[in-house]
Motif scaffolding. Structure first.
Motif, PDB file in Angstrom:
ATOM      1  N   UNK B  91       0.819  -1.213   0.000  1.00 48.40           N
ATOM      2  CA  UNK B  91       0.000   0.000   0.000  1.00 48.40           C
ATOM      3  C   UNK B  91       0.851   1.261   0.000  1.00 48.40           C
ATOM      4  N   UNK B  92       1.961   1.184   0.747  1.00 46.72           N
ATOM      5  CA  UNK B  92       2.827   2.364   0.837  1.00 46.72           C
ATOM      6  C   UNK B  92       3.940   2.339  -0.220  1.00 46.72           C
ATOM      7  N   UNK B  93       4.044   1.246  -0.940  1.00 47.64           N
ATOM      8  CA  UNK B  93       5.108   1.106  -1.944  1.00 47.64           C
ATOM      9  C   UNK B  93       6.494   1.325  -1.325  1.00 47.64           C
ATOM     10  N   UNK B  94       6.762   0.667  -0.240  1.00 48.67           N
ATOM     11  CA  UNK B  94       8.074   0.842   0.383  1.00 48.67           C
ATOM     12  C   UNK B  94       8.513  -0.438   1.103  1.00 48.67           C
ATOM     13  N   UNK B  95       9.831  -0.537   1.244  1.00 49.20           N
ATOM     14  CA  UNK B  95      10.395  -1.692   1.929  1.00 49.20           C
ATOM     15  C   UNK B  95      10.188  -1.558   3.433  1.00 49.20           C
ATOM     16  N   UNK B  96       9.726  -2.638   4.031  1.00 50.85           N
ATOM     17  CA  UNK B  96       9.559  -2.641   5.488  1.00 50.85           C
ATOM     18  C   UNK B  96      10.844  -3.123   6.155  1.00 50.85           C
TER      19      UNK B  96
END
Lengths: 434, 335
Positions: B91-96
């Motif tokens: 959803x955030x388009x980012x690596x966790x």
């Protein structure tokens, strides 16, 4: 017995055996100080001195190992495959991550990355890479083992001159040991079913005393028969018997149970490891040439799985052999050559395989007069072609011979026809010779 | 009881698309035509098969081939031959987070049906169960030998959850399969499929094969495993695709399928939601689908696929199958 080992070249008017014979005649004390004979001022004799104790172990990667998964990785390229490269102890030199042990030992080794051998057929390429040249219609060339046996073997030797292990069936017929025009004297002892030569052992029904007495009786009858006769055939016959007895006495060399368990453990339990340990035992006992063939690298399907299985074994066995030879003080005299008939395509096919490729591939040489910690030749970013330092089979063999102290330009003779050891006009890669 | 699954006979290729790289793994967003891909260009990407123009978008990269992608809710977890797992917030388009998960190649990443757990298997022969939300290691399951009987390194190829998420199966190169109780992290069963593993000690001194795919039947009672049979010439993967089905509790093989028109390795297996059929896909130089009637113990359909298939994702009702493979992806419909 009259045996002419004169190669015919003016440069070699003093042949190897002639040299050794002359040295023996003036006695061991003289031989210990050859400078008194001013032999080193003669290039031919200097070469003879350099090669005197040289031996070769060829690790033959039958079927064609991938250069991209061994010595010339291209990580990140579309052709590079999944493996990473790792730095080695030679600044600037990276090899496949599958070879962490060799990465710590590249200072001992020379890599050629620029092989272009132009032959991607298993059978003819295997012959080419075992001989350094193509046979002619009327001339069958000796392979590397036969030449080394011819150059380094000793008449009085009690061990074989040329031993080849090839216990897998695939590819064996494509690269048999071949003495060519040198004749049967330099044909290999071939081990194809297990690690101990067949028929080498004395029959259980004959004890050592019987065996010796039979030899003595044969010798007595031979001498009686020889009285008043001049026969080179008979002399050759006697030499053959002596040689067989010598080789029979070398059976323990093939028996790795003679090695301490910790040494066997170092080489590991695989057949390749065991045969390489035997190869070390053989060269230590002055066998000039041993080939250990390890099949089968032909990975048209599942190339990465194949190399994931086989490269770590090669890495382990090769590193162990280098360490072992080094610890025994033999690495300067024994050259380890790691070679196949060709490499594998940079392009990855739909079976995740790589196919035959001879345009830009790699091999290594370690010890025995080669320049340690060197690398030669460069391929492009995807590994499709050689862009610098191209080496062909003839120049590879010229380099091998030169490093071993054998003049690559010397001639053998087939009848009256002089046959140069390597193709005329070929030069060694000089910056690889130590 | 789920509605009746569509007949294999209705299978139809909708579209296939060329890719620059081999695509090894696919995960489908539930209820949608959007899929995440893991590829040989080291990248993880996302694309929509229903889009007017199929143009997957690159999201992030690993250090080697990406061989596993799994969706746990809105979190995508990918695994690669670099040994790492990366958590990605879709959803955030980012690596966790990125975790050094394994010492060797990660072969497969799967999510539990409820999305709470993620499992990775790798050639270090470890099956690791992770908390999908936090990335915490829940279990490190060791049920597979690191060496083959001939002293070479083994490989742990695959894993699959049962439909209820309580069981997990893992399978390796030599044909050993372990069934785990997920909650307890304990081995509760094992079966052997040695025919899947070819070791040639004489001609080539080389091994090949292994179990590349596993799947539980919807009721969890049967376990299907896929690979190849014994191979003569292992240079080219010249063997018929092979599937064996076990009653894993009884350790008994109940069916064996040898696909006479399908060469190569079965890389993915999945039962229809109603259990009426089992679909296997894979290939060598070419690719295939094989539909099997497990109860009837017969192959009902073999279909050529326009690439060697490495993975597929099936819709909830089995009316769509998205296959990925060598330099191509393809969408199929059923029913």
């Amino acid at each position: 017995m009259t045996r002419n080992f004169f190669c015919g070249s003016a440069d070699h008017a003093i042949s190897r055996r002639g040299f050794l014979g002359a040295a023996a005649a003036v006695g061991a004390a003289t031989a210990a100080d050859m400078t008194q004979l001013n032999v080193l001022s003669s290039p031919a004799l200097a070469g003879e001195m350099k090669k005197k104790q040289k031996r070769v172990i060829l690790l033959w990667l039958a079927g064609g190992a991938s250069q991209l998964e061994t010595w010339d990785p291209k990580p990140g390229a579309s052709t590079g495959g999944p493996f990473r490269s790792i730095p080695t102890d030679v600044t600037g030199l990276h090899i496949s991550e599958l070879m962490p042990e060799m990465a710590k030992r590249m200072k001992t080794t020379c890599v050629i990355r620029g092989l272009n051998t132009r032959n991607g057929d298993h059978g003819s390429a295997a012959k080419l890479m075992m001989r350094g040249r193509k046979d002619e219609a009327s001339v069958k060339y000796p392979d590397l083992g036969a030449v080394i046996a011819r150059e380094m073997g000793r008449v009085e030797s009690k061990v074989p001159d040329y031993v080849t292990f090839y216990t897998q069936t695939e590819g064996r017929g494509m690269a048999p040991g071949e003495s060519g025009f040198l004749g049967a004297r330099y044909s290999p002892m071939e081990l194809t079913t297990n690690n101990m030569p067949e028929y080498i052992k004395k029959l259980d029904g004959i004890n050592e005393l019987d065996h010796q007495q039979r030899a003595d009786l044969r010798e007595l009858l031979s001498k009686q028969f020889n009285q008043g006769r001049t026969s080179t055939t008979l002399a050759s016959h006697n030499e053959a018997y002596e040689r067989v007895r010598g080789i029979m006495a070398s059976d323990k060399l093939f028996d790795i149970t003679q090695e301490p368990q910790k040494v066997r453990d170092r080489y590991g339990p695989t057949q390749f490891g065991e045969q390489t340990l035997i190869a070390r035992r053989l060269v230590e006992a002055s066998v000039p040439f041993v080939r250990v063939a390890r099949a089968w690298w032909d990975s048209h399907g599942q190339n990465f799985e194949t190399h994931q299985e086989m490269v770590p074994e090669l890495d382990h066995v090769m590193a162990t052999l280098i360490d072992d030879l080094k610890e025994r003080g033999l690495l300067d005299d024994v050259m380890i050559v790691t070679l196949a008939e060709f490499g594998r395509t940079p392009q990855i096919n739909s079976s995740l395989g790589r196919d035959h490729f001879a345009a830009a591939w790699s091999m290594t040489m370690t010890g025995g007069g080669i320049k340690a910690g060197s690398y030669h030749g460069k391929t492009d970013d995807k590994g499709n072609k050689v862009v610098d330092g191209e080496v062909n089979p003839a120049s590879l063999f010229a380099t091998l011979y030169s490093a071993l102290g054998i003049n690559p330009h010397k001639n053998y003779h087939v009848g009256a026809r002089p046959i140069p050891l390597v193709e005329p006009g070929t030069e060694a890669v000089k910056d690889l010779i130590g | 009881m789920p509605t009746k699954s569509p007949s294999p006979e209705s299978l139809k290729l909708v579209k296939d698309y060329s890719r620059q790289a081999a695509v090894f793994a696919v995960a489908r967003v539930p209820g949608k035509t959007t899929c995440y891909f893991g590829s040989s260009d080291f990248k993880v990407s996302v694309g929509d098969f229903a889009a007017a123009k199929f143009e997957p978008r690159d999201l992030y990269a690993h250090g080697s081939y990406v061989t596993g992608v799994a969706l746990a809710g809105t979190t995508l977890v990918s695994g690669a031959y670099d040994g790492k797992l990366t958590w990605w917030d879709t959803e955030e388009d980012e690596t966790i987070r990125t975790v050094d998960a394994h010492g060797k190649w990660v072969r497969k990443v799967v999510a539990s049906p409820d999305g709470k757990l993620v499992v990775s298997v790798a050639d270090d022969m470890a099956c690791k169960v992770w908390d999908a939300a936090t990335g915490r290691l829940v279990h490190d399951l060791r049920g597979h030998k690191e060496k083959t009987p001939t002293h070479f390194t083994s490989m742990l190829y695959t894993a699959a959850f049962s439909a209820d998420g309580k069981l997990l199966a893992t399978a390796d190169k030599v044909g050993h399969v372990v069934v785990w109780d997920v909650a307890a992290g304990k081995e509760i069963g094992s079966v052997e499929a040695p025919v899947m593993y070819t070791w040639d000690p004489v001609q080539r001194m080389h091994s090949i094969g292994g179990i590349r795919s596993v799947a539980f039947s919807p009721d969890g009672n049967l376990l299907a495993v896929g690979g190849t049979g014994k191979i003569g010439n292992i240079d080219h993967l010249e063997a018929k695709a092979r599937v064996e089905v076990f009653d894993w509790k009884a350790k008994k093989q109940v069916a064996e399928f040898v696909a006479d028109k399908s060469q190569g390795i079965v890389n993915k297996l999945q039962f229809a939601p109603d259990g009426s059929w089992l679909l296997g896909a894979g290939g060598a130089g070419e690719g295939f689908f094989v539909f099997m009637d497990v109860a009837g113990k017969k192959i009902t359909k073999q279909e050529k696929v326009p690439m060697h298939v490495h993975d597929f994702a099936m819709s909830e009702t089995a009316d769509a199958v998205y296959a990925v493979g060598h330099n191509k992806v393809a969408a199929y419909k059923l029913g």
